[in-house]
Design a protein around this motif. Structure first.
Motif, mmCIF file in Angstrom:
data_model
loop_
_atom_site.group_PDB
_atom_site.id
_atom_site.type_symbol
_atom_site.label_atom_id
_atom_site.label_comp_id
_atom_site.label_asym_id
_atom_site.label_seq_id
_atom_site.Cartn_x
_atom_site.Cartn_y
_atom_site.Cartn_z
ATOM 1 N N ASP A 81 -10.326 4.786 5.067
ATOM 2 C CA ASP A 81 -8.879 4.748 4.924
ATOM 3 C C ASP A 81 -8.371 3.308 5.054
ATOM 4 O O ASP A 81 -9.004 2.468 5.706
ATOM 5 N N ALA A 82 -7.230 3.038 4.419
ATOM 6 C CA ALA A 82 -6.634 1.700 4.519
ATOM 7 C C ALA A 82 -6.359 1.325 5.961
ATOM 8 O O ALA A 82 -6.459 0.151 6.339
ATOM 9 N N ARG A 83 -6.033 2.323 6.787
ATOM 10 C CA ARG A 83 -5.769 2.039 8.199
ATOM 11 C C ARG A 83 -7.040 1.593 8.924
ATOM 12 O O ARG A 83 -6.966 0.894 9.934
ATOM 13 N N ASP A 84 -8.210 2.022 8.413
ATOM 14 C CA ASP A 84 -9.466 1.591 9.030
ATOM 15 C C ASP A 84 -9.670 0.086 8.860
ATOM 16 O O ASP A 84 -10.365 -0.554 9.661
ATOM 17 N N ILE A 85 -9.078 -0.468 7.806
ATOM 18 C CA ILE A 85 -9.251 -1.886 7.508
ATOM 19 C C ILE A 85 -8.061 -2.705 7.996
ATOM 20 O O ILE A 85 -8.215 -3.762 8.613
ATOM 21 N N CYS A 86 -6.871 -2.204 7.735
ATOM 22 C CA CYS A 86 -5.654 -2.972 8.029
ATOM 23 C C CYS A 86 -4.712 -2.233 8.967
ATOM 24 O O CYS A 86 -3.488 -2.410 8.884
ATOM 25 N N GLY A 87 -5.257 -1.410 9.836
ATOM 26 C CA GLY A 87 -4.424 -0.656 10.765
ATOM 27 C C GLY A 87 -3.591 -1.521 11.677
ATOM 28 O O GLY A 87 -2.538 -1.092 12.166
ATOM 29 N N PHE A 88 -4.025 -2.765 11.898
ATOM 30 C CA PHE A 88 -3.270 -3.665 12.775
ATOM 31 C C PHE A 88 -1.909 -4.027 12.179
ATOM 32 O O PHE A 88 -1.015 -4.503 12.886
ATOM 33 N N LEU A 89 -1.715 -3.775 10.865
ATOM 34 C CA LEU A 89 -0.436 -4.059 10.222
ATOM 35 C C LEU A 89 0.488 -2.852 10.213
ATOM 36 O O LEU A 89 1.639 -2.940 9.782
ATOM 37 N N ASP A 90 0.003 -1.702 10.675
ATOM 38 C CA ASP A 90 0.740 -0.449 10.607
ATOM 39 C C ASP A 90 1.689 -0.300 11.801
ATOM 40 O O ASP A 90 1.430 -0.818 12.876
ATOM 41 N N GLY A 91 2.787 0.424 11.573
ATOM 42 C CA GLY A 91 3.605 0.828 12.701
ATOM 43 C C GLY A 91 5.005 0.276 12.772
ATOM 44 O O GLY A 91 5.857 0.822 13.454
ATOM 45 N N ASP A 92 5.315 -0.811 12.056
ATOM 46 C CA ASP A 92 6.651 -1.392 12.179
ATOM 47 C C ASP A 92 7.524 -1.137 10.947
ATOM 48 O O ASP A 92 8.666 -1.584 10.882
ATOM 49 N N ASN A 93 6.983 -0.412 9.955
ATOM 50 C CA ASN A 93 7.711 -0.082 8.723
ATOM 51 C C ASN A 93 8.282 -1.331 8.053
ATOM 52 O O ASN A 93 9.404 -1.331 7.535
ATOM 53 N N ALA A 94 7.513 -2.406 8.090
ATOM 54 C CA ALA A 94 7.935 -3.667 7.475
ATOM 55 C C ALA A 94 6.861 -4.139 6.501
ATOM 56 O O ALA A 94 5.766 -3.588 6.451
ATOM 57 N N ARG A 95 7.196 -5.172 5.730
ATOM 58 C CA ARG A 95 6.264 -5.686 4.739
ATOM 59 C C ARG A 95 6.308 -7.204 4.740
ATOM 60 O O ARG A 95 7.329 -7.822 5.063
ATOM 61 N N LEU A 96 5.191 -7.811 4.342
ATOM 62 C CA LEU A 96 5.115 -9.250 4.170
ATOM 63 C C LEU A 96 5.543 -9.582 2.746
ATOM 64 O O LEU A 96 5.055 -8.967 1.789
ATOM 65 N N PHE A 97 6.459 -10.535 2.585
ATOM 66 C CA PHE A 97 7.040 -10.857 1.277
ATOM 67 C C PHE A 97 7.659 -9.609 0.647
ATOM 68 O O PHE A 97 7.546 -9.380 -0.557
ATOM 69 N N GLY A 98 8.294 -8.792 1.470
ATOM 70 C CA GLY A 98 8.788 -7.499 1.033
ATOM 71 C C GLY A 98 9.947 -7.568 0.047
ATOM 72 O O GLY A 98 10.809 -8.439 0.129
ATOM 73 N N SER A 99 9.926 -6.637 -0.894
ATOM 74 C CA SER A 99 11.004 -6.462 -1.854
ATOM 75 C C SER A 99 11.245 -4.963 -1.985
ATOM 76 O O SER A 99 10.298 -4.196 -2.131
ATOM 77 N N GLU A 100 12.499 -4.540 -1.923
ATOM 78 C CA GLU A 100 12.789 -3.113 -1.934
ATOM 79 C C GLU A 100 12.721 -2.545 -3.349
ATOM 80 O O GLU A 100 13.099 -3.209 -4.316
ATOM 81 N N PRO A 101 12.253 -1.300 -3.493
ATOM 82 C CA PRO A 101 12.196 -0.676 -4.816
ATOM 83 C C PRO A 101 13.587 -0.356 -5.338
ATOM 84 O O PRO A 101 14.543 -0.225 -4.560
ATOM 85 N N GLU A 102 13.703 -0.237 -6.641
ATOM 86 C CA GLU A 102 14.963 0.142 -7.261
ATOM 87 C C GLU A 102 14.910 1.615 -7.647
ATOM 88 O O GLU A 102 13.838 2.173 -7.912
ATOM 89 N N ARG A 103 16.066 2.236 -7.677
ATOM 90 C CA ARG A 103 16.126 3.633 -8.090
ATOM 91 C C ARG A 103 15.594 3.760 -9.520
ATOM 92 O O ARG A 103 15.986 3.015 -10.419
ATOM 93 N N GLY A 104 14.694 4.703 -9.717
ATOM 94 C CA GLY A 104 14.093 4.897 -11.030
ATOM 95 C C GLY A 104 12.722 4.281 -11.183
ATOM 96 O O GLY A 104 12.013 4.564 -12.161
ATOM 97 N N ASP A 105 12.300 3.432 -10.233
ATOM 98 C CA ASP A 105 10.944 2.863 -10.289
ATOM 99 C C ASP A 105 9.901 3.970 -10.235
ATOM 100 O O ASP A 105 10.068 4.975 -9.526
ATOM 101 N N ILE A 106 8.812 3.782 -10.950
ATOM 102 C CA ILE A 106 7.643 4.655 -10.821
ATOM 103 C C ILE A 106 6.722 3.979 -9.819
ATOM 104 O O ILE A 106 6.179 2.905 -10.091
#
Length: 279
Positions: A81-106
């Motif tokens: 699982d991705a958490r097995d590799i990068c679980g240390f990034l999980d838990g804060d509901n944030a992103r690095l260089f984050g950009s929010e999706p737009e309505r209608g995105d696939i």
């Protein structure tokens, strides 16, 4: 003789190094830039068909633990699982260089409970009120614009590696018959238009009001009557609200498509869908 053995041993070592480097480069590419995704079900018809192959742009929304690759091969007992590799990034509901999706995105995202990759359309943004009434989507208490767009037709037969049979509005339809669904063009409040399909009137066509929590999104499939999405809570085998950190990336274009049970069956390739832009 010793020199030949030494040369042979060195050749094997170089081959191993080349394979390791190639895997590392592929892993970095898949983690940071593009992730391949094969459409396994019909929940996004007719925008996406079973057997469509696409690359998901991971740069669209930035990076979180979900950006790390996962590997699920049950036949070989492999479930990384991705958490097995990068679980240390999980838990804060944030992103690095984050950009929010737009309505209608696939968007491709990780299921909040199972961790499996899903693909749906972004319908509700944080704070939105979402409801279905008589099969019509309502956003913030206003019905979206819906116009008839003809009939979607496909052959009633097993599809893809999972051999899934399509549901038909004119069903039941025997194998080899024409399976039909009513098609409509839905226009979201931001002007994004896309096709949706109708099979029948069912429970998911009339829902209570869903208020999207902060930092979450409401996802729906375009094949509205054949989609497990945010209309059903994740604890009840649906998707529920999708946390921001669970987003993987945006799908923009179909690269390749096969109507058969294997991409190797070249006679089943859909040439008209190669490099098709998604909307």
């Amino acid at each position: 003789m010793a020199k030949k053995e030494e040369k042979s041993g060195g050749g094997i070592l170089e081959t191993i190094k080349t394979i390791v480097y190639a895997l590392l480069i592929a892993g970095v590419f898949r983690t940071l830039f593009f992730q391949p995704f094969w459409i396994p079900s019909g929940s996004m018809k007719d925008t996406l068909l079973i057997g469509d192959f696409l690359f998901v742009n991971k740069m669209s929304y930035g990076y979180s633990y979900a950006s790390c690759p996962s590997l699920y091969l049950p036949s070989f007992g492999i479930d990384i699982d991705a958490r097995d590799i990068c679980g240390f990034l999980d838990g804060d509901n944030a992103r690095l260089f984050g950009s929010e999706p737009e309505r209608g995105d696939i968007a491709v995202f990780r299921h909040p409970i199972t961790g499996r990759d899903f693909i749906k359309r972004v319908i509700g943004l944080p704070g939105d009120r979402i409801q279905m009434k008589q099969g019509v989507l309502h956003i913030n208490d206003e019905p979206v614009q819906v116009e008839p767009a003809g009939t979607f037709e496909e052959v009633a037969e097993p599809q893809g590696p999972q051999r899934l049979r399509p549901r038909c509005e004119n069903g039941p339809v025997g194998t080899g018959g024409t399976c039909e669904k009513s098609r409509f063009t839905e226009t979201l409040p931001n002007g994004v238009s896309h096709n949706i399909l109708n099979i029948t009137m069912q429970g998911s066509d009339n829902t209570s009001v869903y208020t999207v929590p902060e930092g979450h999104y409401f996802m729906m499939g375009d094949n509205r009557d054949n989609s497990s999405d945010s209309r059903v809570p994740s604890a009840a085998n649906g998707v529920g609200f999708v946390p921001y950190e669970n987003l993987i990336g945006r799908a923009n274009r179909v690269i390749f498509s096969s109507a058969g049970s294997s991409m190797l069956f070249f006679w089943t390739w859909r040439g008209d869908r190669f490099f098709e832009k998604l909307q």
